[in-house]
Design a protein around this motif. Sequence first.
Motif, PDB file in Angstrom:
ATOM      1  N   MET A  83       0.850  -1.181   0.000  1.00  0.00           N
ATOM      2  CA  MET A  83       0.000   0.000   0.000  1.00  0.00           C
ATOM      3  C   MET A  83       0.884   1.228   0.000  1.00  0.00           C
ATOM      4  O   MET A  83       1.845   1.325   0.750  1.00  0.00           O
ATOM      5  CB  MET A  83      -0.901  -0.008   1.233  1.00  0.00           C
ATOM      6  N   ALA A  84       0.570   2.180  -0.824  1.00  0.00           N
ATOM      7  CA  ALA A  84       1.388   3.388  -0.899  1.00  0.00           C
ATOM      8  C   ALA A  84       0.909   4.414   0.111  1.00  0.00           C
ATOM      9  O   ALA A  84      -0.261   4.522   0.428  1.00  0.00           O
ATOM     10  CB  ALA A  84       1.313   3.981  -2.292  1.00  0.00           C
ATOM     11  N   SER A  85       1.839   5.197   0.610  1.00  0.00           N
ATOM     12  CA  SER A  85       1.448   6.243   1.559  1.00  0.00           C
ATOM     13  C   SER A  85       2.488   7.333   1.554  1.00  0.00           C
ATOM     14  O   SER A  85       3.638   7.128   1.217  1.00  0.00           O
ATOM     15  CB  SER A  85       1.323   5.665   2.971  1.00  0.00           C
ATOM     16  N   ASN A  86       2.065   8.538   1.961  1.00  0.00           N
ATOM     17  CA  ASN A  86       3.022   9.590   2.237  1.00  0.00           C
ATOM     18  C   ASN A  86       3.642   9.323   3.608  1.00  0.00           C
ATOM     19  O   ASN A  86       3.046   8.655   4.456  1.00  0.00           O
ATOM     20  CB  ASN A  86       2.329  10.951   2.268  1.00  0.00           C
ATOM     21  N   THR A  87       4.831   9.838   3.834  1.00  0.00           N
ATOM     22  CA  THR A  87       5.461   9.703   5.141  1.00  0.00           C
ATOM     23  C   THR A  87       4.853  10.724   6.087  1.00  0.00           C
ATOM     24  O   THR A  87       4.896  11.915   5.831  1.00  0.00           O
ATOM     25  CB  THR A  87       6.975   9.908   5.038  1.00  0.00           C
ATOM     26  N   VAL A  88       4.272  10.237   7.156  1.00  0.00           N
ATOM     27  CA  VAL A  88       3.675  11.114   8.158  1.00  0.00           C
ATOM     28  C   VAL A  88       4.284  10.752   9.513  1.00  0.00           C
ATOM     29  O   VAL A  88       4.252   9.596   9.925  1.00  0.00           O
ATOM     30  CB  VAL A  88       2.138  10.958   8.204  1.00  0.00           C
ATOM     31  N   TYR A  89       4.868  11.724  10.167  1.00  0.00           N
ATOM     32  CA  TYR A  89       5.505  11.492  11.456  1.00  0.00           C
ATOM     33  C   TYR A  89       4.560  11.907  12.580  1.00  0.00           C
ATOM     34  O   TYR A  89       4.099  13.034  12.632  1.00  0.00           O
ATOM     35  CB  TYR A  89       6.819  12.264  11.541  1.00  0.00           C
ATOM     36  N   LEU A  90       4.304  10.975  13.491  1.00  0.00           N
ATOM     37  CA  LEU A  90       3.451  11.241  14.634  1.00  0.00           C
ATOM     38  C   LEU A  90       4.252  11.010  15.910  1.00  0.00           C
ATOM     39  O   LEU A  90       4.973  10.009  16.024  1.00  0.00           O
ATOM     40  CB  LEU A  90       2.228  10.317  14.621  1.00  0.00           C
ATOM     41  N   THR A  91       4.119  11.918  16.844  1.00  0.00           N
ATOM     42  CA  THR A  91       4.754  11.714  18.138  1.00  0.00           C
ATOM     43  C   THR A  91       3.982  10.647  18.905  1.00  0.00           C
ATOM     44  O   THR A  91       2.833  10.319  18.589  1.00  0.00           O
ATOM     45  CB  THR A  91       4.766  13.017  18.952  1.00  0.00           C
ATOM     46  N   GLU A  92       4.623  10.095  19.928  1.00  0.00           N
ATOM     47  CA  GLU A  92       3.958   9.091  20.750  1.00  0.00           C
ATOM     48  C   GLU A  92       2.707   9.679  21.403  1.00  0.00           C
ATOM     49  O   GLU A  92       1.694   8.994  21.559  1.00  0.00           O
ATOM     50  CB  GLU A  92       4.915   8.564  21.814  1.00  0.00           C
ATOM     51  N   GLN A  93       2.760  10.975  21.750  1.00  0.00           N
ATOM     52  CA  GLN A  93       1.601  11.630  22.353  1.00  0.00           C
ATOM     53  C   GLN A  93       0.436  11.715  21.355  1.00  0.00           C
ATOM     54  O   GLN A  93      -0.721  11.504  21.725  1.00  0.00           O
ATOM     55  CB  GLN A  93       1.980  13.040  22.838  1.00  0.00           C
ATOM     56  N   GLU A  94       0.770  12.027  20.079  1.00  0.00           N
ATOM     57  CA  GLU A  94      -0.272  12.098  19.060  1.00  0.00           C
ATOM     58  C   GLU A  94      -0.877  10.724  18.799  1.00  0.00           C
ATOM     59  O   GLU A  94      -2.101  10.587  18.636  1.00  0.00           O
ATOM     60  CB  GLU A  94       0.315  12.676  17.765  1.00  0.00           C
ATOM     61  N   ILE A 137      -9.194  -0.466  15.122  1.00  0.00           N
ATOM     62  CA  ILE A 137      -9.498  -1.041  16.431  1.00  0.00           C
ATOM     63  C   ILE A 137      -9.182  -2.530  16.462  1.00  0.00           C
ATOM     64  O   ILE A 137      -8.820  -3.083  17.491  1.00  0.00           O
ATOM     65  CB  ILE A 137     -10.989  -0.800  16.778  1.00  0.00           C
ATOM     66  N   ARG A 138      -9.268  -3.194  15.307  1.00  0.00           N
ATOM     67  CA  ARG A 138      -9.108  -4.641  15.273  1.00  0.00           C
ATOM     68  C   ARG A 138      -7.705  -5.094  15.646  1.00  0.00           C
ATOM     69  O   ARG A 138      -7.534  -6.143  16.273  1.00  0.00           O
ATOM     70  CB  ARG A 138      -9.470  -5.169  13.879  1.00  0.00           C
ATOM     71  N   ASP A 139      -6.679  -4.341  15.236  1.00  0.00           N
ATOM     72  CA  ASP A 139      -5.311  -4.754  15.568  1.00  0.00           C
ATOM     73  C   ASP A 139      -4.540  -3.682  16.322  1.00  0.00           C
ATOM     74  O   ASP A 139      -3.331  -3.811  16.517  1.00  0.00           O
ATOM     75  CB  ASP A 139      -4.548  -5.166  14.309  1.00  0.00           C
ATOM     76  N   ASP A 140      -5.234  -2.618  16.738  1.00  0.00           N
ATOM     77  CA  ASP A 140      -4.628  -1.553  17.542  1.00  0.00           C
ATOM     78  C   ASP A 140      -3.448  -0.904  16.826  1.00  0.00           C
ATOM     79  O   ASP A 140      -2.450  -0.540  17.443  1.00  0.00           O
ATOM     80  CB  ASP A 140      -4.179  -2.117  18.895  1.00  0.00           C
ATOM     81  N   ARG A 141      -3.579  -0.732  15.494  1.00  0.00           N
ATOM     82  CA  ARG A 141      -2.484  -0.149  14.716  1.00  0.00           C
ATOM     83  C   ARG A 141      -2.924   1.161  14.066  1.00  0.00           C
ATOM     84  O   ARG A 141      -4.064   1.289  13.635  1.00  0.00           O
ATOM     85  CB  ARG A 141      -1.994  -1.114  13.634  1.00  0.00           C
ATOM     86  N   ILE A 142      -1.983   2.081  13.998  1.00  0.00           N
ATOM     87  CA  ILE A 142      -2.199   3.342  13.294  1.00  0.00           C
ATOM     88  C   ILE A 142      -1.427   3.292  11.978  1.00  0.00           C
ATOM     89  O   ILE A 142      -0.251   2.931  11.948  1.00  0.00           O
ATOM     90  CB  ILE A 142      -1.755   4.541  14.149  1.00  0.00           C
ATOM     91  N   ARG A 143      -2.112   3.622  10.889  1.00  0.00           N
ATOM     92  CA  ARG A 143      -1.503   3.581   9.568  1.00  0.00           C
ATOM     93  C   ARG A 143      -1.836   4.870   8.824  1.00  0.00           C
ATOM     94  O   ARG A 143      -2.721   5.624   9.220  1.00  0.00           O
ATOM     95  CB  ARG A 143      -2.031   2.399   8.757  1.00  0.00           C
ATOM     96  N   VAL A 144      -1.143   5.080   7.710  1.00  0.00           N
ATOM     97  CA  VAL A 144      -1.507   6.141   6.782  1.00  0.00           C
ATOM     98  C   VAL A 144      -2.092   5.468   5.559  1.00  0.00           C
ATOM     99  O   VAL A 144      -1.410   4.722   4.857  1.00  0.00           O
ATOM    100  CB  VAL A 144      -0.293   7.011   6.405  1.00  0.00           C
ATOM    101  N   ALA A 145      -3.388   5.685   5.306  1.00  0.00           N
ATOM    102  CA  ALA A 145      -4.104   4.972   4.254  1.00  0.00           C
ATOM    103  C   ALA A 145      -4.360   5.876   3.054  1.00  0.00           C
ATOM    104  O   ALA A 145      -4.682   7.055   3.219  1.00  0.00           O
ATOM    105  CB  ALA A 145      -5.440   4.453   4.801  1.00  0.00           C
ATOM    106  N   PRO A 146      -4.251   5.323   1.832  1.00  0.00           N
ATOM    107  CA  PRO A 146      -4.552   6.103   0.625  1.00  0.00           C
ATOM    108  C   PRO A 146      -6.056   6.150   0.382  1.00  0.00           C
ATOM    109  O   PRO A 146      -6.583   5.499  -0.520  1.00  0.00           O
ATOM    110  CB  PRO A 146      -3.821   5.322  -0.476  1.00  0.00           C
ATOM    111  N   VAL A 147      -6.753   6.944   1.191  1.00  0.00           N
ATOM    112  CA  VAL A 147      -8.204   6.960   1.104  1.00  0.00           C
ATOM    113  C   VAL A 147      -8.693   7.550  -0.221  1.00  0.00           C
ATOM    114  O   VAL A 147      -9.822   7.302  -0.639  1.00  0.00           O
ATOM    115  CB  VAL A 147      -8.831   7.710   2.304  1.00  0.00           C
ATOM    116  N   GLY A 148      -7.839   8.343  -0.885  1.00  0.00           N
ATOM    117  CA  GLY A 148      -8.205   8.814  -2.220  1.00  0.00           C
ATOM    118  C   GLY A 148      -8.366   7.655  -3.180  1.00  0.00           C
ATOM    119  O   GLY A 148      -9.267   7.642  -4.022  1.00  0.00           O
ATOM    120  N   LEU A 149      -7.493   6.651  -3.067  1.00  0.00           N
ATOM    121  CA  LEU A 149      -7.603   5.451  -3.892  1.00  0.00           C
ATOM    122  C   LEU A 149      -8.850   4.659  -3.528  1.00  0.00           C
ATOM    123  O   LEU A 149      -9.573   4.183  -4.404  1.00  0.00           O
ATOM    124  CB  LEU A 149      -6.351   4.592  -3.715  1.00  0.00           C
ATOM    125  N   GLU A 150      -9.113   4.513  -2.223  1.00  0.00           N
ATOM    126  CA  GLU A 150     -10.321   3.798  -1.802  1.00  0.00           C
ATOM    127  C   GLU A 150     -11.567   4.465  -2.384  1.00  0.00           C
ATOM    128  O   GLU A 150     -12.480   3.793  -2.888  1.00  0.00           O
ATOM    129  CB  GLU A 150     -10.402   3.781  -0.277  1.00  0.00           C
TER     130      GLU A 150
END
Length: 589
Positions: free
Chosen positions: A1-12, A358-371
């Motif tokens: 899956m393609a994505s832009n690089t997005v940096y999130l702090t642990e707090q975010e 919620i299913r796997d407790d993971r945060i991702r960057v998704a190409p929702v434009g493609l979806e």
Amino acid sequence: MASNTVYLTEQEVQRIRTTVKENAKKRSELRGNAREARGAKDAISQATGAALMADMGSMTMDKAKESIPALAVGQPYPPCTKSVKELQPMKLADLTMETHHRGRQLSVKRASPVVMLTSRSWTMAQDEAGETERLELLLHKTRHRKDILDSNSTFIIKEPYFTLTEEGEPTLRIDHPSDLVVLPNTQDAQPLAPDAAPEEVEKRATSHKQKGNAALTKGDLPLAHASYTAGLALAARLPTPDLARDLHRNRAHVNLLLSQFDAAEADALAALIPSPPAEPVSDANDDASLRTAELNAKCYFRAGTAAYNLGRFADARAHFERQLSLMPQDKGATANRTRGGEEEGAGGGALTAVTYDIRDDRIRVAPVGLERAIVERTAKNPSLIGEVMGLYGDWDGGEGKGIESTEDGPVVDVFRVHDIVARNAFGAGSKDGQGGGASAGLWIRAAYLNHSCVPNAEREFVGDLMIIRAIKDIAAGEEIVHSYDESGDYEARQQALMTTWGFECACALCAAEKGDDAAVREKRAKLVREGDEFLKSAGSSTNKRLAIVKAKRLLAAIDETYDEKKYRGLPRLATRRLQQWLTAASARR
């Protein structure tokens, strides 16, 4: 899956996770509670003000957040698979919180302007009793490049889902576009009687045709389509098919412009005039035969264009060849015909979103434009639904699995599309699936190719065309595999494969690396990081000879972490980037 690089702090990350979980808990606690009535005047006033502020561009903070929206996934539900006439009517007063009202349908009218945001649109809606409630479309909110809620004013909501927004406000939320039926604003003021004279029927049908032509000239494609469709309903009652063929031909053109390729091909073939000349027509004196050939050639061109855009290249070639047989002087079809045999992907826009699953407790960057593009493309072209939905995804569709349409139109499960994209899409121009930036695509045939860190093929791109190229001899019956991730770090590669594609690789290379001592893998990973830092600065180095010496030293050090016997015949991914740089640098000397 393609994505832009997005940096999130642990707090975010923790804030997103906590917000989603708390909202889910709150909705669960309210499940089954009766809806509380809203004050219509205040609710409509609030929506009107929000729409005005959005139009004026003064909602700067909200717009900044909407530029990369955060979306929660992981509580999927199937779309309604019944037609409107199979559902029992209900009123806003009958709604209960956090409920999918199965077997019911709700008729409403838009009562306020539409608030249009990047990932959602909302408005206030009223039923016949005058009750008012918020109506919200998530992500899949446009049709024919226009906001659905803003395109008409009267809607039927199939099996309404009453829940809370992320801000805690009650709302009728629509995730699946097929769950919202848009009713036409106007109809013929005086419908023709079934026994109307043919002359009157033809006059009315011709009027619809002219209205469609005018709308097409102005670029109002939905109105042109509706007008031609109304004309066809009447033209079917005429004793001769000439007017119906004209309308089919015109509507085929509009369907092409609307990317409704299934319908475009069907219309084009329905417009064909029977018994076209067997030989190419060139005698200008035979005006009737020449005109017939021209019209049929136009039909075959439109049918071929539609088939080509659906990826049915054999059909496209056949249609274009028929066009050329009728009009050999039309060289425009030759270019189309010679491109038969290509495969194309469903490309997507640049919109991305941070998603918490919620299913796997993971945060991702998704190409929702493609979806969004895939949902729209399949809804417009039902022949593609089965092909897309046949791909692997974590959500199998539940009770709605396998149902692709109702009397109201195509049914596309957006949650299944989300999971299919997550497990099957790639970034165009990227070999590892991660470097394609905002350009992502779903190539259906290529999606059936499995991963291996020891591939026998690789993918290349020409625009949005993916080419699978063999990199070694492949025996008959041998599986074609390519690499989804080429990271030289075993742990990083396994994490990426699990996070993005949902599996742990157990190929020969991964088995060998997994068996390495942890200290060896750590040493290799440290050397790879040194190599990456070197490559970042190597381009600006003024002493190429010294840089090459350093690269060779690093390469040798990484090679020492591989046991010669254990890794015989296996690629050494950790050395790949350095080796490629050395090859290029040596060639430039």
